[in-house]
Write a protein that holds these residues in place. Structure first.
Motif, short mmCIF file in Angstrom:
data_model
loop_
_atom_site.label_atom_id
_atom_site.label_comp_id
_atom_site.label_asym_id
_atom_site.label_seq_id
_atom_site.Cartn_x
_atom_site.Cartn_y
_atom_site.Cartn_z
N SER A 1 0.83 -1.21 0.00
CA SER A 1 0.00 0.00 0.00
C SER A 1 0.86 1.25 0.00
CB SER A 1 -0.91 0.03 1.23
OG SER A 1 -1.69 -1.12 1.29
N LEU A 2 2.03 1.19 0.66
CA LEU A 2 2.89 2.38 0.76
C LEU A 2 3.47 2.72 -0.60
CD1 LEU A 2 4.80 1.46 4.05
CD2 LEU A 2 2.65 2.69 3.78
N LYS B 1 -4.83 3.52 -4.37
CA LYS B 1 -5.06 2.73 -3.15
C LYS B 1 -5.18 1.26 -3.51
CE LYS B 1 -8.00 5.92 -0.57
NZ LYS B 1 -9.29 6.00 0.10
N MET B 2 -4.95 0.40 -2.52
CA MET B 2 -5.10 -1.04 -2.77
C MET B 2 -6.06 -1.66 -1.74
SD MET B 2 -1.31 -2.34 -3.87
CE MET B 2 -1.95 -3.76 -4.75
N LEU C 1 -0.77 -3.58 11.77
CA LEU C 1 0.39 -2.90 12.36
C LEU C 1 1.59 -3.09 11.45
CD1 LEU C 1 1.30 -1.49 15.03
CD2 LEU C 1 2.01 -3.73 15.84
N TYR C 2 2.42 -2.04 11.34
CA TYR C 2 3.68 -2.17 10.59
C TYR C 2 4.81 -2.38 11.60
CZ TYR C 2 1.67 -0.53 6.15
OH TYR C 2 0.95 -0.41 4.99
N ASP D 1 1.38 -12.56 23.98
CA ASP D 1 -0.01 -13.04 23.78
C ASP D 1 -0.05 -14.12 22.72
OD1 ASP D 1 -0.03 -10.68 25.06
OD2 ASP D 1 -1.47 -9.68 23.75
N MET E 1 0.29 -7.87 29.17
CA MET E 1 -0.46 -7.72 27.91
C MET E 1 -0.69 -6.24 27.63
SD MET E 1 -4.12 -9.40 26.82
CE MET E 1 -3.54 -11.06 26.51
N LYS E 2 -0.77 -5.91 26.36
CA LYS E 2 -1.05 -4.54 25.97
C LYS E 2 -2.46 -4.17 26.45
CE LYS E 2 -1.06 -1.55 21.92
NZ LYS E 2 0.00 -0.64 22.37
N ILE F 1 -5.92 -5.87 25.71
CA ILE F 1 -6.19 -5.69 24.27
C ILE F 1 -6.94 -6.89 23.70
CG2 ILE F 1 -3.97 -6.63 23.45
CD1 ILE F 1 -5.47 -3.49 21.97
N HIS G 1 -10.70 -5.24 16.33
CA HIS G 1 -10.43 -4.12 15.43
C HIS G 1 -11.50 -4.05 14.34
CE1 HIS G 1 -8.38 -2.42 11.83
NE2 HIS G 1 -8.02 -1.53 12.71
N PHE H 1 -13.62 -2.10 0.28
CA PHE H 1 -12.39 -2.89 0.18
C PHE H 1 -11.09 -2.10 0.25
CE2 PHE H 1 -15.44 -5.42 -2.49
CZ PHE H 1 -15.59 -6.46 -1.59
N SER I 1 -8.23 0.80 1.06
CA SER I 1 -7.90 1.68 2.19
C SER I 1 -6.50 2.24 2.03
CB SER I 1 -8.03 0.92 3.51
OG SER I 1 -7.00 -0.03 3.59
N ASP I 2 -6.20 3.25 2.85
CA ASP I 2 -4.87 3.87 2.77
C ASP I 2 -3.80 2.94 3.32
OD1 ASP I 2 -5.70 6.25 1.63
OD2 ASP I 2 -6.27 7.08 3.57
N ASN I 3 -4.11 2.23 4.41
CA ASN I 3 -3.16 1.29 5.01
C ASN I 3 -1.79 1.95 5.18
OD1 ASN I 3 -2.31 -1.23 6.00
ND2 ASN I 3 -1.71 -1.95 3.97
N ALA I 4 -1.80 3.18 5.69
CA ALA I 4 -0.57 3.97 5.79
C ALA I 4 0.11 3.76 7.14
CB ALA I 4 -0.92 5.44 5.63
N ARG J 1 -4.74 5.61 16.67
CA ARG J 1 -3.61 4.73 16.97
C ARG J 1 -2.56 4.91 15.89
NH1 ARG J 1 -2.29 -0.84 15.61
NH2 ARG J 1 -3.86 -0.67 13.98
N THR K 1 -0.02 3.31 13.45
CA THR K 1 0.13 1.96 12.90
C THR K 1 1.59 1.54 12.75
OG1 THR K 1 -0.12 2.93 10.72
CG2 THR K 1 -2.07 1.90 11.67
N GLY K 2 2.53 2.43 13.15
CA GLY K 2 3.93 2.03 13.13
C GLY K 2 4.39 1.65 14.53
N ASP L 1 2.23 1.38 17.27
CA ASP L 1 1.13 0.76 18.00
C ASP L 1 0.72 1.58 19.22
OD1 ASP L 1 -0.85 -1.12 18.23
OD2 ASP L 1 0.37 -2.62 19.25
#
Ligand SMILES: Cc1cc2nc3c(=O)[nH]c(=O)nc-3n(C[C@H](O)[C@H](O)[C@H](O)COP(=O)(O)OP(=O)(O)OC[C@H]3O[C@@H](n4cnc5c(N)ncnc54)[C@H](O)[C@@H]3O)c2cc1C
Lengths: 415, 100
Positions: free
Chosen positions: A240-241, A249-250, A301-302, A309, B1-2, B14, B19, B42, B44-47, B68, B70-71, B73
């Motif tokens: 995606s990046l 977008k994907m 998450l990246y 867990d 745990m988170k 968590i 999600h 379907f 998304s940016d998923n950045a 949040r 996404t790099g 967390d």
């Protein structure tokens, strides 16, 4: 030895070593016919087949880190073709055929080891699904059958037939199931490609994609710009990046996927064993270590960190399957970034940008497809964008047409 | 745990949360094109950035919004959806009579 180790440790640069079988790094040329972004198995396989079958060798593979250091080096190397849809089974079966010949073709041992894969059913619904998968598989020439608990006991005498109070009702026995040494696959392809004139540039990150009038004309990297005739993007979790840099977008979300391995023990487990209901699979390597894997992390998450867990939940189920493993010690754990699609099928083919081709959405299942994906992508590039029949169902456009290829049930924890 | 701070129940493990994807503006399903709908469902940016997402506290069935990264967390904020949404979205399918 201690002195060279000290020198290595104090080295300011990334401890990057010249691979004996690969040519020395060169400067980037100003232009390539084909730029492949991502030096994982998929990228190098595409380059190899471009050079071997299509005589296209003015090709650069740009890899931001080192050859095969992404998911290619992190997967648990399950190779199989017992999927559900005819599109999927046809495609993955071709890969299994190519895999069997790779060591000979490379003159380099990829340690292909066919030991069969056993998937366990704990519910009636799973048994029905397995029956369908066995039939679809046989139809496309695969060796897959439904087996009963007695046959399972004979295949894997150490298996607990009532794990977590979910009795094993039947198994899907896929005789073509195999593993291979994943790094060797990347090395074999890279060696074959570079011997034919392809350039592999490690430590070369694509920082931007140059698009003019809807067509890709080059890429920017940390080592300067290059112009090119076309681009193949094969960057797995970073899909995606890269797509964002090219301006689209994907249908992909990036999740970490973790795996782990124990200390080595005597050989006792020949087939690969997987339980979708317990979200867990177990296999023993040639060195005697046990490899455990499961589903992706529960949220995107990246990060390739490992979590307590996941260890707890995964190992609790693994110990249900093989109770005597409870006292074994873990030796290593790791994670990769998986590019998940909502239908658990890949994305191969055209993108909204002309001459910019996609090899993505491989999620937790793309190692097994390395040969056939590379071969198909090479055909796509060499024909100037004519999508081969075999990969047509996997276009990104299928999501716009609501024509997904659903492999969720056949993927789950089996990869 | 988170841990995550649920706006309704406070700090929880968590593993109690599910999600629900990026918060996106929904096109009008009655008037948008198939492409627009597919884009919403379907794509998304998923950045790698701070992302505004839906989360569910499963034991209490409560949906809320979290910001949040996404790099890393890192969870920066969690709040009730009423902060972003002031109107109810009605999905009224016209009732049809079922004939036996
Ligand atoms: C823990 C785990 C277990 C798995 N188990 C299995 C399994 O059992 N069977 C199976 O079939 N599959 C499995 N998979 C999935 C499989 O590993 C991947 O689908 C496959 O390796 C993808 O190959 P690739 O070459 O596309 O990606 P990668 O090997 O990840 O290569 C992509 C490369 O792109 C590079 N890159 C990214 N961004 C840039 C940039 N901007 N510029 C330049 N380079 C860039 C990265 O550094 C990376 O090396 C597993 C994955 C994981 C993480």
């Amino acid at each position: 030895m201690p002195f060279s180790l000290l020198k290595y440790g104090l080295n300011k640069d990334y401890p990057f070593e010249q691979h004996a079988d690969l040519p020395k790094p060169t400067e980037l040329k100003p232009h390539y016919d084909v730029v492949i972004i991502g030096g994982g198995g998929h990228g190098v396989a595409t380059a190899y087949y471009l050079a071997k079958y299509h005589g296209i060798t003015n090709v650069a593979i740009l890899e931001k880190s080192y050859l095969g250091g992404g998911n290619t080096a992190r997967n648990t190397a399950v190779i199989r073709s017992n999927y559900l849809t005819s599109e999927g089974v046809k495609f993955y079966s071709e890969s299994v055929k190519l895999f069997k010949e790779l060591s000979n073709e490379f003159d380099f041992n990829i340690m292909y080891s066919q030991r069969g894969q056993l998937t366990l059913a704990h519910t009636d619904a799973a048994v029905r699904g397995f029956r369908q998968r066995a039939e679809v598989n046989k139809h496309f020439g695969g060796k897959t059958e439904l087996i009963d608990p007695q046959q399972i006991r004979e295949l894997v005498p150490t298996l607990n037939m009532n794990p977590a109070d979910m009795p094993v009702l039947a198994g899907l026995w896929h005789m073509d199931g195999a593993t291979a040494r994943h790094d060797a696959v990347a090395w074999g392809y890279a060696k074959g490609a570079t011997q034919r004139g392809v350039e592999l540039h490690q430590l070369t990150e694509v920082t931007d994609v140059i698009v003019q009038q809807g067509k890709v004309t080059g890429v920017k990297t940390n080592r300067g710009n290059v112009s090119c005739g076309c681009v193949v993007q094969a960057v797995a979790g970073h899909s995606s990046l890269l797509a964002a840099k090219a301006g689209f977008k994907m249908p992909i979300t990036t999740f970490p996927l973790q795996a782990m391995v124990t200390q080595p023990v005597k050989p006792f487990l020949d087939p690969l064993v997987s339980s979708p209901s317990l979200h867990c699979y177990v296999q023993q390597t040639g060195r005697g270590e046990l490899v455990f894997g499961g589903g992706s992390d529960p949220y995107p998450l990246y990060s390739t960190r490992s979590t307590m867990d996941l260890k707890e939940s995964l190992l609790a189920n693994a110990v249900e399957l093989f109770p005597f493993m409870a006292n074994m010690r873990l030796m290593r754990q790791w994670a990769g970034l998986t590019d998940m699609t909502s239908d658990y099928s890949p994305i191969m083919g055209l993108s909204p940008v002309d001459n910019y081709y996609l090899d993505a959405g491989w999620g937790t299942w793309g190692f097994k497809s390395t040969p056939i994906c590379g071969k198909s992508m090479a055909e796509l590039v060499a024909s100037g964008g004519k999508v081969p029949e075999l990969i047509k169902p996997f276009s990104m456009d299928r999501f716009n047409a609501f024509r997904q290829v659903n492999e969720m049930g056949a993927t789950a924890a089996s990869h | 745990m988170k841990m995550m701070n649920c706006p309704l129940n406070g700090l929880r493990n968590i593993s109690e949360f599910v999600h629900g994807g990026e918060v996106k503006e929904m096109p009008d399903p009655n008037s948008c094109s198939d492409k627009e709908w597919a884009d919403y469902v379907f794509f998304s940016d998923n950045a790698i950035s701070v992302v505004t997402e839906w989360w569910l506290h499963a034991p209490s069935g409560y949906w809320f919004i979290a910001e949040r990264h996404t790099g890393s967390d890192e969870i920066l904020k969690t709040y009730d959806p009423s902060v972003l949404f002031s109107e109810r979205v009605e999905f009224s399918a016209p009732a049809t009579e079922v004939k036996a």
